[in-house]
Design a protein around this motif. Sequence first.
Motif, PDB file in Angstrom:
ATOM      1  N   CYS A   9       0.831  -1.212   0.000  1.00  0.00           N
ATOM      2  CA  CYS A   9       0.000   0.000   0.000  1.00  0.00           C
ATOM      3  C   CYS A   9       0.862   1.258   0.000  1.00  0.00           C
ATOM      4  O   CYS A   9       1.638   1.468   0.913  1.00  0.00           O
ATOM      5  CB  CYS A   9      -0.928   0.007   1.210  1.00  0.00           C
ATOM      6  SG  CYS A   9      -1.762   1.584   1.425  1.00  0.00           S
ATOM      7  N   PHE A  11       0.478   4.285   0.872  1.00  0.00           N
ATOM      8  CA  PHE A  11      -0.096   5.434   1.552  1.00  0.00           C
ATOM      9  C   PHE A  11       0.675   5.801   2.809  1.00  0.00           C
ATOM     10  O   PHE A  11       1.405   6.761   2.825  1.00  0.00           O
ATOM     11  CB  PHE A  11      -1.591   5.252   1.845  1.00  0.00           C
ATOM     12  CG  PHE A  11      -2.188   6.548   2.309  1.00  0.00           C
ATOM     13  CD1 PHE A  11      -2.596   7.500   1.383  1.00  0.00           C
ATOM     14  CD2 PHE A  11      -2.280   6.861   3.653  1.00  0.00           C
ATOM     15  CE1 PHE A  11      -3.066   8.741   1.791  1.00  0.00           C
ATOM     16  CE2 PHE A  11      -2.751   8.101   4.067  1.00  0.00           C
ATOM     17  CZ  PHE A  11      -3.152   9.033   3.129  1.00  0.00           C
ATOM     18  N   CYS A  12       0.552   5.019   3.884  1.00  0.00           N
ATOM     19  CA  CYS A  12       1.207   5.462   5.121  1.00  0.00           C
ATOM     20  C   CYS A  12       2.443   4.619   5.413  1.00  0.00           C
ATOM     21  O   CYS A  12       2.708   3.604   4.762  1.00  0.00           O
ATOM     22  CB  CYS A  12       0.241   5.475   6.297  1.00  0.00           C
ATOM     23  SG  CYS A  12       0.049   3.920   7.167  1.00  0.00           S
ATOM     24  N   THR A  14       3.136   2.490   7.474  1.00  0.00           N
ATOM     25  CA  THR A  14       2.965   1.105   7.899  1.00  0.00           C
ATOM     26  C   THR A  14       3.282   0.163   6.737  1.00  0.00           C
ATOM     27  O   THR A  14       3.633  -0.984   6.933  1.00  0.00           O
ATOM     28  CB  THR A  14       1.512   0.869   8.378  1.00  0.00           C
ATOM     29  OG1 THR A  14       1.156   1.950   9.239  1.00  0.00           O
ATOM     30  CG2 THR A  14       1.351  -0.419   9.137  1.00  0.00           C
ATOM     31  N   LEU A  15       3.140   0.679   5.528  1.00  0.00           N
ATOM     32  CA  LEU A  15       3.501  -0.019   4.291  1.00  0.00           C
ATOM     33  C   LEU A  15       2.993  -1.475   4.281  1.00  0.00           C
ATOM     34  O   LEU A  15       3.761  -2.420   4.071  1.00  0.00           O
ATOM     35  CB  LEU A  15       5.031   0.015   4.131  1.00  0.00           C
ATOM     36  CG  LEU A  15       5.612   0.276   2.743  1.00  0.00           C
ATOM     37  CD1 LEU A  15       5.084   1.595   2.160  1.00  0.00           C
ATOM     38  CD2 LEU A  15       7.134   0.402   2.816  1.00  0.00           C
ATOM     39  N   CYS A  16       1.691  -1.631   4.505  1.00  0.00           N
ATOM     40  CA  CYS A  16       1.101  -2.975   4.536  1.00  0.00           C
ATOM     41  C   CYS A  16       1.392  -3.681   3.212  1.00  0.00           C
ATOM     42  O   CYS A  16       1.184  -3.112   2.141  1.00  0.00           O
ATOM     43  CB  CYS A  16      -0.409  -2.876   4.728  1.00  0.00           C
ATOM     44  SG  CYS A  16      -0.845  -2.145   6.302  1.00  0.00           S
ATOM     45  N   ILE A  19      -1.921  -6.422   0.533  1.00  0.00           N
ATOM     46  CA  ILE A  19      -3.131  -5.902  -0.111  1.00  0.00           C
ATOM     47  C   ILE A  19      -3.426  -6.715  -1.380  1.00  0.00           C
ATOM     48  O   ILE A  19      -2.521  -7.113  -2.110  1.00  0.00           O
ATOM     49  CB  ILE A  19      -2.948  -4.416  -0.511  1.00  0.00           C
ATOM     50  CG1 ILE A  19      -2.348  -3.609   0.646  1.00  0.00           C
ATOM     51  CG2 ILE A  19      -4.262  -3.803  -1.014  1.00  0.00           C
ATOM     52  CD1 ILE A  19      -3.185  -3.458   1.867  1.00  0.00           C
ATOM     53  N   ALA A  34      -6.882  -3.619   2.620  1.00  0.00           N
ATOM     54  CA  ALA A  34      -6.456  -2.233   2.859  1.00  0.00           C
ATOM     55  C   ALA A  34      -7.433  -1.548   3.808  1.00  0.00           C
ATOM     56  O   ALA A  34      -8.615  -1.885   3.857  1.00  0.00           O
ATOM     57  CB  ALA A  34      -6.390  -1.467   1.548  1.00  0.00           C
ATOM     58  N   CYS A  35      -6.913  -0.595   4.580  1.00  0.00           N
ATOM     59  CA  CYS A  35      -7.801   0.205   5.422  1.00  0.00           C
ATOM     60  C   CYS A  35      -8.475   1.249   4.546  1.00  0.00           C
ATOM     61  O   CYS A  35      -8.191   1.347   3.360  1.00  0.00           O
ATOM     62  CB  CYS A  35      -7.029   0.867   6.544  1.00  0.00           C
ATOM     63  SG  CYS A  35      -5.984   2.201   5.971  1.00  0.00           S
ATOM     64  N   ILE A  37      -8.198   4.537   4.313  1.00  0.00           N
ATOM     65  CA  ILE A  37      -7.391   5.550   3.623  1.00  0.00           C
ATOM     66  C   ILE A  37      -6.519   4.917   2.543  1.00  0.00           C
ATOM     67  O   ILE A  37      -6.306   5.500   1.490  1.00  0.00           O
ATOM     68  CB  ILE A  37      -6.561   6.440   4.594  1.00  0.00           C
ATOM     69  CG1 ILE A  37      -5.849   5.642   5.673  1.00  0.00           C
ATOM     70  CG2 ILE A  37      -7.423   7.502   5.211  1.00  0.00           C
ATOM     71  CD1 ILE A  37      -5.031   6.508   6.640  1.00  0.00           C
ATOM     72  N   GLY A  38      -6.031   3.720   2.813  1.00  0.00           N
ATOM     73  CA  GLY A  38      -5.243   3.030   1.795  1.00  0.00           C
ATOM     74  C   GLY A  38      -6.102   2.724   0.579  1.00  0.00           C
ATOM     75  O   GLY A  38      -5.715   2.957  -0.558  1.00  0.00           O
ATOM     76  N   PRO A 159      -4.245   3.245  10.328  1.00  0.00           N
ATOM     77  CA  PRO A 159      -5.361   2.420  10.826  1.00  0.00           C
ATOM     78  C   PRO A 159      -5.041   0.944  11.090  1.00  0.00           C
ATOM     79  O   PRO A 159      -5.653   0.336  11.956  1.00  0.00           O
ATOM     80  CB  PRO A 159      -6.414   2.561   9.744  1.00  0.00           C
ATOM     81  CG  PRO A 159      -6.099   3.859   9.090  1.00  0.00           C
ATOM     82  CD  PRO A 159      -4.613   3.988   9.135  1.00  0.00           C
ATOM     83  N   ARG A 160      -4.099   0.343  10.367  1.00  0.00           N
ATOM     84  CA  ARG A 160      -3.862  -1.086  10.585  1.00  0.00           C
ATOM     85  C   ARG A 160      -2.683  -1.329  11.533  1.00  0.00           C
ATOM     86  O   ARG A 160      -2.307  -2.487  11.769  1.00  0.00           O
ATOM     87  CB  ARG A 160      -3.636  -1.797   9.253  1.00  0.00           C
ATOM     88  CG  ARG A 160      -4.888  -1.762   8.374  1.00  0.00           C
ATOM     89  CD  ARG A 160      -4.691  -2.538   7.096  1.00  0.00           C
ATOM     90  NE  ARG A 160      -4.556  -3.971   7.322  1.00  0.00           N
ATOM     91  CZ  ARG A 160      -3.841  -4.780   6.535  1.00  0.00           C
ATOM     92  NH1 ARG A 160      -3.189  -4.280   5.499  1.00  0.00           N
ATOM     93  NH2 ARG A 160      -3.758  -6.066   6.809  1.00  0.00           N
TER      94      ARG A 160
HETATM   95  S1  SF4 Z   1      -2.421   1.160   7.491  1.00  0.00           S
HETATM   96 FE1  SF4 Z   1      -3.820   1.557   5.772  1.00  0.00          FE
HETATM   97  S2  SF4 Z   1      -2.917   3.336   4.718  1.00  0.00           S
HETATM   98 FE2  SF4 Z   1      -1.332   2.494   6.063  1.00  0.00          FE
HETATM   99  S3  SF4 Z   1      -0.171   1.117   4.714  1.00  0.00           S
HETATM  100 FE3  SF4 Z   1      -1.728  -0.134   5.781  1.00  0.00          FE
HETATM  101  S4  SF4 Z   1      -3.470  -0.170   4.362  1.00  0.00           S
HETATM  102 FE4  SF4 Z   1      -2.135   1.504   3.696  1.00  0.00          FE
END
Ligand code: SF4
Lengths: 434, 268
Positions: A9, A11-12, A14-16, A19, A34-35, A37-38, A159-160
């Motif tokens: 992801c 976005f943030c 946390t780089l999940c 996904i 994904a959360c 925002i992602g 968020p995650r």
């Molecule tokens: S917490 Fe959400 S925005 Fe952040 S990397 Fe994970 S999925 Fe993406």
Amino acid sequence: MELVKNVVCPFCGTLCDDIICKVENDEIVGTINACRIGHSKFVHAEGAMRWKKPQIRDENGELVETTYDDAIEKAAQVLAASKRPLMYGWSCTECEAQAVGVDLAEQTKAIVDNTASVCHGPSVLALQDVGYPICTFGEVKNRADVVVYWGCNPMHAHPRHLSRHVFARGFFRERGRSDRTLIVVDPRESDSSKLADIHLQVGYNQDYELLDAMRAAMMGHEILYDEVAGIPREEIMEAVEALKNAQFGILFFGMGITHSRGKHRNIDTAIMMVQDLNNFAKFTLIPMRGHYNVTGFNQVATWESGYPYCIDFATGIPRYNPGETGANDVLQNKETDAMMVIASDPGAHFPQKSLRRMAEIPVIAIEPHRTPTTELADIILPPAIVGMETDGTAYRMEGVPIRMRKVVDSDLLSDREILQRLLKRVMEIKTASK
Amino acid sequence: MITLKPKEQPEVPLEVENVTPDAFAGKTVDEIKALPIWHGNGTVPLSDFFEVEGEAGATAAETQIIIDGDVPQTKRIGSGMTAGEITVKGNVSMYVGVGMKGGKITVEGNAKSWAGQDMSGGELTIMGNTGDYVGSSYRGDWRGMSGGLITVYGDAGNEAAEYMNGGKIVIKGDVSIMPGIHMNNGLLIIEGNVIARTGGEMAGGTIVVKGVIDEFLAGFKYHGVEKDIEVDGETIPGAFYKFTGDYAIKGANGTVYAAVAGNSHIAP
Ligand code: SF4
């Protein structure tokens, strides 16, 4: 519909990396895991407008569509003529592009700075003063029994983060959340503090005062006052005991502490507290970095120039002084006379006084969407989006590099290609004028 | 004596590491005019931005420089100077007297941040206000000012005497937060008021505050009232609360004196 798995992801911090993207006609139409925002980044939030072609502002102030060649030529002329160019942003692109960017900054004798200077810059400053006892997410998940979130609200900003590292079961924490003590330090009640076992409601701007008292108490000294930062002495002692008794403690800290009064000094003393805690327990820390690759820029810049951000190449030798060579410093002091923005949106986030300077000087924006920054820009170069339309490397908030995947095709150039062409053209102009 | 009369100051600032008695000594006016200074990312001769008149001495100690006017966009005046004298009849930008080793600088106006950074000797006097980090260390260094005297007649910003290792700083006005942060040695005297965090994480040295400290840190120990204190071989008259710390730091050995008048709220 096609499912693309193991997407990272963009976005943030946390780089999940788990996904799943649902792809239809070369477009991402949905996500799994994904959360919110992602997800909205992947599917392009409603109302977002993409630039499909480079743009140049004409004499009447109107944006006119043009070619990459033309826009890059104009941008190169601006950078080559500038006496103190500023190159700012970098946090939403990949490391290879960042490396070309640092090269471009060096060749144009520019100031190069990333969004850290308005988020975790103070943390970076502090870790240069006092060090950085860090660990990886895997260790947190498998080992941590005491988790502290200081000055951040991960339920909303990352968020995650909680579900992946606190609620998740780990090798030594088989029951997940119930095997861990969660401490949140925040002046407000937040959705994260509601989940905490201990919520220290520190007074506004008094993080340093609280940390000073905690550190003294940890070393066996009496706390001088009955109440510090709005918290009674006994409550502070309780928290200190919980930290000292950890098997594996982790301090996550966010902008609530990096940007409250004292800034980097709050982090400096927090890092020192974590170091001192290692006399009693195993204790580590991780900054809650925001943009998905803000950490990457600090890594790239450090290995290219020796400094993590706010780097001034004016004299040909890299120099570094946040407070003097930060983007907001040189904008507000009117030092810079041309600006290139890439992979961030200072138009939306910088103070008025900085924006006023941006309005006065030529601004080049390498930016996929219509943003407040592109409203101020004279030249717009739209790139393909990293992690969706092009690949590259990003650093997770604790410094683990992860390869971002390409999910769909795009006919736009990548950040890296735009910068390479810009660099080539600037070099040609510079050599010709010698 | 050499007089530099500033022409119009540019928006993109100047850096004048060459404006020191050391660089001017033994040079003719024409040679001084041609000395390179930084304007943004390129160099220009000094005479592009200053009219140069007078005569330099044979040595740095015999050279006196007068900057006759405001130079708010000029950084690093007197950088690393070892002897002689500079007087600025106006305001200066950042880093006046950075790395100064000897001689004298007087700024008759205000000085921006990092005045006297890494100073090891000489005298720097600022008649107006100064910004943050007066008498500090270079970013990331834990050894700051090691000698000399800085006197500020006006106010100073944050982190005055950061990582100070020796010498003396006197601030006659008020300071913002964190004076003497991480201080290891030396003497910091503040005659005005302090908002907060006096001596945060100080490991050694002495801070004397004659004004009011709004908030004080809980990592210090209180030792009662002392009269006419003796610091650095001089006696400072008055009654002071004595604190030692900052015990947040291992092996801390710093001292903070706060005037009794106005500070009863910080004595436990
Ligand atoms: S917490 Fe959400 S925005 Fe952040 S990397 Fe994970 S999925 Fe993406």
